[in-house]
Design a protein around this motif. Structure first.
Motif, short mmCIF file in Angstrom:
data_model
loop_
_atom_site.label_atom_id
_atom_site.label_comp_id
_atom_site.label_asym_id
_atom_site.label_seq_id
_atom_site.Cartn_x
_atom_site.Cartn_y
_atom_site.Cartn_z
N GLN A 185 0.82 -1.21 0.00
CA GLN A 185 0.00 0.00 0.00
C GLN A 185 0.86 1.26 0.00
O GLN A 185 0.52 2.25 -0.67
N MET A 186 1.96 1.24 0.72
CA MET A 186 2.85 2.39 0.77
C MET A 186 3.45 2.67 -0.60
O MET A 186 3.55 3.83 -1.04
N ILE A 187 3.84 1.61 -1.31
CA ILE A 187 4.41 1.78 -2.64
C ILE A 187 3.35 2.30 -3.61
O ILE A 187 3.60 3.22 -4.41
N MET A 188 2.15 1.72 -3.54
CA MET A 188 1.08 2.13 -4.45
C MET A 188 0.66 3.58 -4.24
O MET A 188 0.24 4.26 -5.17
N ALA A 189 0.79 4.05 -3.00
CA ALA A 189 0.39 5.42 -2.70
C ALA A 189 1.28 6.45 -3.37
O ALA A 189 0.91 7.63 -3.49
#
Length: 221
Positions: free
Chosen positions: A170-174
């Motif tokens: 999720q952190m990367i996708m954000a």
């Protein structure tokens, strides 16, 4: 004073030196292992270690041999495919305990008896199953490249469990806009972030592909 197994330490010997060195490398990485630190851990002067290991290279040879000794040795009690599967799974489990060893398993020019027994047993299983010498060499190379490569990649991942995997994903996708990387997003949402996902399960898929391919190569049309 106790040794890495938790038992009271006895008289200093090569086996104790190697087990302690492996434990130190497990805890702090191979780069942090020095003869001085090993001596301190054993409660002796570093010079005393040279009665049991000739030098740092000999120490590494012995440590890698110890790691090979932990891998299930193929016995030929079942068919070659099941035996190679069990051996590969065991090797991955051992390397997960000794992450420092992954890049050193095939690097030693003075392999020890456990290492040589392991290699000989693997080749013996393949030859008994009808692999030619050339195909046995190809099989060994393909399997070990996959096992070591997967272990190295697994050790470098920035997560250890499903919760951490989801958080990191999720952190990367954000960091990128919606629709910017559609295929990565699809894989993340529909596969990686699904309940129960474990990157380690990918190992079985790849291993089965290799074993299936080797079986076809063993019986060419």
């Amino acid at each position: 004073m106790t040794d890495p197994s938790g038992e009271p330490r006895g008289r200093l010997n090569r086996d104790l030196v190697l087990r302690t060195a492996v434990a130190l490398a497990d805890a702090g990485g191979i780069e942090s292992l020095t003869m001085r630190k090993l001596g301190v851990e054993l409660g002796v002067e570093a010079m005393s270690l040279y009665r049991h290991v000739a030098n740092k290279s000999d120490l590494l040879d012995g440590m890698i041999d110890s790691v090979f000794g932990e891998i299930v040795l193929p016995s030929g009690e079942t068919d070659w495919r099941s035996t190679m599967h069990r051996r590969a799974t065991s090797a991955r489990e051992v390397l997960s305990r000794h992450r420092w060893a992954t890049g050193l398993m095939e690097s030693r020019t003075s392999p020890g008896p456990a290492t040589l027994r392991h290699h000989d047993a693997v080749l013996g299983i393949l030859r008994t199953a009808g692999f030619t010498v050339e195909l046995a060499a190809h099989a060994y190379s393909a399997l070990d490249s996959y096992i070591y490569g997967f272990a190295l990649q697994e050790a470098s991942l920035p997560f250890d469990n499903a919760d951490e995997t989801s958080q990191v994903t999720q952190m990367i996708m954000a960091r990128f806009a919606s629709g910017e990387y559609p295929h990565l997003t699809e894989m993340a949402v529909e596969h990686v972030m699904q309940p129960g996902y474990n990157y380690g399960d990918e190992f079985e898929f790849g291993l089965d592909l290799i074993l299936d391919g080797l079986e076809r190569a063993r019986h060419p049309v």
